[in-house]
Design a protein around this motif. Structure first.
Motif: not given
Ligand code: SF4
Length: 368
Positions: A302-306, A308-313, A335-343
């Motif tokens: 998973a990305c770090v998500g909410a 911790f991240c401003h963009s996370a839903l 699992i990503s908190g937004c469309e950026r799909r970090c990691g």
């Molecule tokens: S995928 Fe979106 S929510 Fe997750 S860490 Fe990256 S910018 Fe933040």
């Protein structure tokens, strides 16, 4: 002066990123090559100044989170003392991934000396501090585990003395002798820098297809890439483990430090390989680290998500934990908190991206 180019915002220790949970300092670890003592010391630095956890990145690096802004000079001095900041000017361009198991098991060559030589050569060239901090070198020992990643310049060993110099992807390059590859990679990095200055949008070698085509000898090559996570368990006397949620807790770091008899390799699949520590797998797994390839944690990231991240839903880590506890046999899932799909992993995987929370909820009904 550090290589801050255009809107180049990748963080370092000297230029952290401000996230929802505080400042984030990213530490480059070329080839993921470190040791248990260094990890233990860095964990104590994280506990003194930040959240306490060490976050593993998909480029086999480390992040400290939850730091004060501005980052205290004492933290920078401590990171420097433990050896993770050998060059102020080049700290954000020391981006080198390598086959994690090289020299230990499999592959056709031990590429660790190439990684060390490339890092030293990079830091010795003042002008290369201006490379984009997203620019990545990939050094593959012949097994194809990093040559299939997105990267800029790379090497794929064919035998101990020869290989392919890769330009922009694992599918194009030119034959090269291992003895000259570092020099040629650095020369191409210089030439990329000059070419990229003529294009405002060129962050990567793949953005400059005409420039790639102009490199003498470059051609399409047909080699297989594996794109698989580093295997888990006891391998050639080493302990290979996955770190759930890519967050190495203080207790886990202390266990790694206690049982790492030799070098430790951080893997792009957010794991650690402790050379010579296979007999300590039970202690490592008792600390919550994962050595069983059948564990759900070997398939979930998973990305770090909410929060911790401003963009996370969504709170991605809560969903990942619920998914792991569901006991389901899962394909590789991110699992990503937004469309950026970090990691997100580079190989085949199921991509669960917020706000597709209905689908998430159907998988992990109890997660909130
Ligand atoms: S995928 Fe979106 S929510 Fe997750 S860490 Fe990256 S910018 Fe933040």
């Amino acid at each position: 002066m550090a290589g801050v180019t255009r809107a180049d915002r990748c963080p370092g220790v000297l230029r952290p990123h401000l996230a929802q949970d505080g400042a984030v300092a990213r530490i480059r670890v070329p080839g993921g090559q470190t040791n248990g003592k260094a990890l233990g010391t860095l964990s104590r630095i994280a506990q003194e100044f930040g959240s306490g956890d060490l976050q593993l990145t998909s480029r086999a690096g480390l992040q400290l989170r939850g730091l004060p802004d501005p980052v205290p000079t004492g933290l920078i001095a401590a990171v420097r003392r433990v050896g993770f900041l050998p060059s102020d000017s080049h700290e954000r361009v020391r981006n080198i991934v390598a086959s994690p198991m090289t020299g230990l098991s499999g592959g056709v060559a031990d590429v660790r000396p190439l990684v060390a030589s490339l890092d030293a050569g990079l830091c010795a060239k003042p002008e290369l501090a201006w490379l984009p901090s997203r620019f990545l070198f990939a050094i593959d020992d012949g097994r194809g585990d990093v040559s299939g990643m997105p990267f800029d310049l790379g090497y794929r060993a064919v035998d101990p003395d020869h290989g392919w110099l890769l330009t922009g992807s694992g599918d194009q390059g030119l034959p090269v002798a291992a003895g000259t590859v570092v020099e040629q990679l650095l020369d191409l990095a210089h030439r990329f820098l000059a070419a990229s200055r003529r294009s405002a949008d060129a962050w990567h070698v793949r953005d400059l297809s005409n420039w790639i085509a102009s490199i003498p000898g470059v051609r399409a090559i047909d080699i297989a890439h594996v794109n698989a996570a580093t295997p888990l368990g006891a391998i050639a006397g080493a302990a290979s483990i996955r770190v759930p949620l890519a967050l190495l807790t203080p207790a886990q770091a202390a266990t790694v430090e206690a049982f790492a008899a030799g070098p430790v390799v951080i893997t792009p699949s957010r794991g650690l390989v402790l050379l010579g520590a296979a007999r300590h797998l039970s202690e490592l797994t008792a600390a919550g680290l994962v050595a069983d390839p059948a564990s759900p944690w070997s398939a979930i990231s998973a990305c770090v998500g909410a929060p911790f991240c401003h963009s996370a839903l969504i709170n991605t880590r809560a969903y990942a934990t619920a998914l792991a506890r569901s006991g389901s046999r899962l394909p590789r899932t991110h699992i990503s908190g937004c469309e950026r799909r970090c990691g997100a992993p580079t190989g085949d995987h199921v991509d669960l991206v917020a706000p597709t929370t209905l689908r998430l909820a159907s998988l992990v009904g109890e997660a909130r």
